[in-house]
Design a protein around this motif. Structure first.
Motif, PDB file in Angstrom:
ATOM      1  N   VAL A  83       0.837  -1.201   0.000  1.00 57.70           N
ATOM      2  CA  VAL A  83       0.000   0.000   0.000  1.00 57.70           C
ATOM      3  C   VAL A  83       0.874   1.254   0.000  1.00 57.70           C
ATOM      4  N   VAL A  84       1.963   1.245   0.768  1.00 54.59           N
ATOM      5  CA  VAL A  84       2.881   2.395   0.804  1.00 54.59           C
ATOM      6  C   VAL A  84       3.444   2.669  -0.583  1.00 54.59           C
ATOM      7  N   TYR A  85       3.918   1.636  -1.260  1.00 50.98           N
ATOM      8  CA  TYR A  85       4.523   1.807  -2.587  1.00 50.98           C
ATOM      9  C   TYR A  85       3.503   2.349  -3.581  1.00 50.98           C
ATOM     10  N   ILE A  86       2.301   1.755  -3.604  1.00 50.64           N
ATOM     11  CA  ILE A  86       1.261   2.204  -4.529  1.00 50.64           C
ATOM     12  C   ILE A  86       0.901   3.664  -4.259  1.00 50.64           C
ATOM     13  N   THR A  87       0.817   4.017  -2.973  1.00 48.02           N
ATOM     14  CA  THR A  87       0.464   5.390  -2.601  1.00 48.02           C
ATOM     15  C   THR A  87       1.523   6.378  -3.064  1.00 48.02           C
ATOM     16  N   ARG A  88       2.807   6.076  -2.797  1.00 51.15           N
ATOM     17  CA  ARG A  88       3.887   6.995  -3.174  1.00 51.15           C
ATOM     18  C   ARG A  88       4.076   7.055  -4.687  1.00 51.15           C
ATOM     19  N   VAL A 186       8.070  -2.759  20.295  1.00 53.21           N
ATOM     20  CA  VAL A 186       8.944  -1.666  19.868  1.00 53.21           C
ATOM     21  C   VAL A 186       9.945  -2.153  18.835  1.00 53.21           C
ATOM     22  N   GLY A 187      10.603  -3.283  19.107  1.00 55.05           N
ATOM     23  CA  GLY A 187      11.591  -3.829  18.173  1.00 55.05           C
ATOM     24  C   GLY A 187      10.963  -4.243  16.854  1.00 55.05           C
ATOM     25  N   THR A 188       9.805  -4.900  16.920  1.00 50.55           N
ATOM     26  CA  THR A 188       9.118  -5.347  15.708  1.00 50.55           C
ATOM     27  C   THR A 188       8.594  -4.159  14.910  1.00 50.55           C
ATOM     28  N   SER A 189       8.157  -3.114  15.614  1.00 47.43           N
ATOM     29  CA  SER A 189       7.698  -1.898  14.946  1.00 47.43           C
ATOM     30  C   SER A 189       8.813  -1.280  14.109  1.00 47.43           C
ATOM     31  N   LEU A 190      10.015  -1.216  14.655  1.00 43.77           N
ATOM     32  CA  LEU A 190      11.154  -0.679  13.903  1.00 43.77           C
ATOM     33  C   LEU A 190      11.405  -1.496  12.639  1.00 43.77           C
ATOM     34  N   PHE A 191      11.291  -2.813  12.756  1.00 47.15           N
ATOM     35  CA  PHE A 191      11.485  -3.722  11.628  1.00 47.15           C
ATOM     36  C   PHE A 191      10.459  -3.436  10.520  1.00 47.15           C
ATOM     37  N   ILE A 192       9.181  -3.266  10.915  1.00 48.28           N
ATOM     38  CA  ILE A 192       8.115  -2.987   9.950  1.00 48.28           C
ATOM     39  C   ILE A 192       8.283  -1.605   9.327  1.00 48.28           C
ATOM     40  N   ILE A 193       8.596  -0.600  10.169  1.00 48.11           N
ATOM     41  CA  ILE A 193       8.779   0.770   9.672  1.00 48.11           C
ATOM     42  C   ILE A 193       9.920   0.827   8.658  1.00 48.11           C
ATOM     43  N   ALA A 194      11.004   0.083   8.925  1.00 47.09           N
ATOM     44  CA  ALA A 194      12.142   0.062   7.998  1.00 47.09           C
ATOM     45  C   ALA A 194      11.713  -0.452   6.625  1.00 47.09           C
ATOM     46  N   ILE A 195      10.978  -1.565   6.613  1.00 49.75           N
ATOM     47  CA  ILE A 195      10.526  -2.147   5.343  1.00 49.75           C
ATOM     48  C   ILE A 195       9.567  -1.195   4.621  1.00 49.75           C
ATOM     49  N   ASN A 196       8.564  -0.700   5.355  1.00 51.99           N
ATOM     50  CA  ASN A 196       7.561   0.176   4.747  1.00 51.99           C
ATOM     51  C   ASN A 196       8.173   1.459   4.201  1.00 51.99           C
ATOM     52  N   SER A 197       9.019   2.103   5.015  1.00 51.70           N
ATOM     53  CA  SER A 197       9.569   3.410   4.641  1.00 51.70           C
ATOM     54  C   SER A 197      10.486   3.304   3.428  1.00 51.70           C
ATOM     55  N   LEU A 198      11.390   2.331   3.440  1.00 52.29           N
ATOM     56  CA  LEU A 198      12.339   2.211   2.333  1.00 52.29           C
ATOM     57  C   LEU A 198      11.645   1.777   1.049  1.00 52.29           C
ATOM     58  N   THR A 199      10.591   0.964   1.173  1.00 55.02           N
ATOM     59  CA  THR A 199       9.807   0.595  -0.010  1.00 55.02           C
ATOM     60  C   THR A 199       9.113   1.823  -0.588  1.00 55.02           C
ATOM     61  N   GLY A 200       8.547   2.656   0.283  1.00 53.23           N
ATOM     62  CA  GLY A 200       7.910   3.884  -0.173  1.00 53.23           C
ATOM     63  C   GLY A 200       8.893   4.821  -0.847  1.00 53.23           C
ATOM     64  N   PHE A 201      10.105   4.884  -0.315  1.00 51.41           N
ATOM     65  CA  PHE A 201      11.124   5.769  -0.899  1.00 51.41           C
ATOM     66  C   PHE A 201      11.529   5.302  -2.292  1.00 51.41           C
ATOM     67  N   ILE A 202      11.517   3.991  -2.524  1.00 54.17           N
ATOM     68  CA  ILE A 202      11.819   3.468  -3.857  1.00 54.17           C
ATOM     69  C   ILE A 202      10.836   4.041  -4.883  1.00 54.17           C
ATOM     70  N   GLY A 203       9.563   4.154  -4.476  1.00 56.09           N
ATOM     71  CA  GLY A 203       8.572   4.766  -5.358  1.00 56.09           C
ATOM     72  C   GLY A 203       8.885   6.228  -5.635  1.00 56.09           C
ATOM     73  N   ASP A 204       9.450   6.936  -4.635  1.00 60.51           N
ATOM     74  CA  ASP A 204       9.788   8.353  -4.796  1.00 60.51           C
ATOM     75  C   ASP A 204      10.993   8.573  -5.695  1.00 60.51           C
ATOM     76  N   MET A 205      11.923   7.655  -5.699  1.00 61.79           N
ATOM     77  CA  MET A 205      13.142   7.804  -6.496  1.00 61.79           C
ATOM     78  C   MET A 205      12.826   7.943  -7.987  1.00 61.79           C
TER      79      MET A 205
END
Length: 264
Positions: A83-88, A186-205
């Protein structure tokens, strides 16, 4: 002096992520928009890269401390990063520069993004200030997709639109749907945020020109911050920290809304 303020802010972004498993992007976007002067869409892209890279470093440390539930994290991360990638990549670019134009009133895309961001900050602050019962055992229960999937989609949509909002939506989901205790959440949240954020940034590139010199230096400082936050996490009173940061986020949300609505 402004440069010092910006890089100090970058350090605190990582520090908050390390301490709380979320909240770093709440500082990133306002800092980049109001201090650096970036366009809101560009600022949300930079936020995704900074928060994603910083969270990935924090995830590495938490993995070695056995504070990440990999399977539970992937169950949430996979549909949300789609969803993040499609949105970005598609939805954000399809939003017109002027969303509403009626007489003297108009709503621009930039104002819409910042107001949505302020709304997410408001919701995050209320979730931090509200007293919650946390799961203190180490049991991991199976996620009920019927209840969790709409929330997962909302996480992806919000992260895609404003480059933020992941941590304080993901952590309650991990606690109540995934059965994780706060430390593992907290640890698992960081793991998910890392995947989601970097995937979204790929769409921005593919759609945004990136100033890599600034972005990389800003991110490196933020990474130092998350290492400091991860270390300090064991010494702080988590409830007091959560409430204090909740009030700070509430004030920031009010500031952004006043800035965007009445130009204060």
């Amino acid at each position: 002096m402004e440069t010092v303020t910006v890089y100090t802010g970058a350090f605190f972004i990582g520090l908050i992520l390390g301490l709380m498993g979320g909240g770093g992007s709440i500082l990133t976007v306002p800092l980049l928009v109001y201090m650096v002067g970036l366009h809101p869409v560009t600022a949300t892209a930079y936020s995704l890269f900074t928060v994603g890279t910083t969270s990935a470093c924090g995830s590495f440390k938490n993995y070695h401390k056995d504070n990440i539930a990999i399977r539970t994290g992937l169950i949430i991360a996979i549909p949300s990063f789609i969803v993040v990638y499609i949105t970005r990549r598609y939805i954000l670019s399809a939003i017109p520069d002027t969303i509403i134009l009626s007489g003297k009133y108009s709503l621009s895309k930039d104002t819409f993004i910042m107001m949505l961001f302020a709304f997410i900050m408001l919701m995050a602050s209320l979730s931090m200030l509200r007293r919650k019962t946390e799961n203190d055992n180490n049991d991991i229960k199976k996620i009920n997709y019927l209840y969790a999937l709409p929330g997962i989609a909302i996480v992806g949509l919000f992260m895609g639109l404003v480059g933020a909002g992941g941590g304080f939506l993901i952590i309650p989901m991990l606690i109540f749907f995934g059965g994780l205790n706060m430390k593992k959440a907290v640890g698992t949240s960081l793991f998910i945020i890392a995947i989601n954020s970097l995937t979204g940034f790929i769409g921005d590139m593919q759609t945004i020109n990136i100033a890599w010199d600034f972005l990389l230096s800003f991110t490196v400082i933020s990474v130092f911050g998350i290492f400091a936050g991860t270390y300090l996490h064991r010494f702080v009173n988590e409830k007091q920290l959560k409430r204090g940061f909740g009030w700070f986020v509430l004030i920031m949300a009010a500031f952004i809304l006043s800035k965007e609505i009445i130009g204060f």
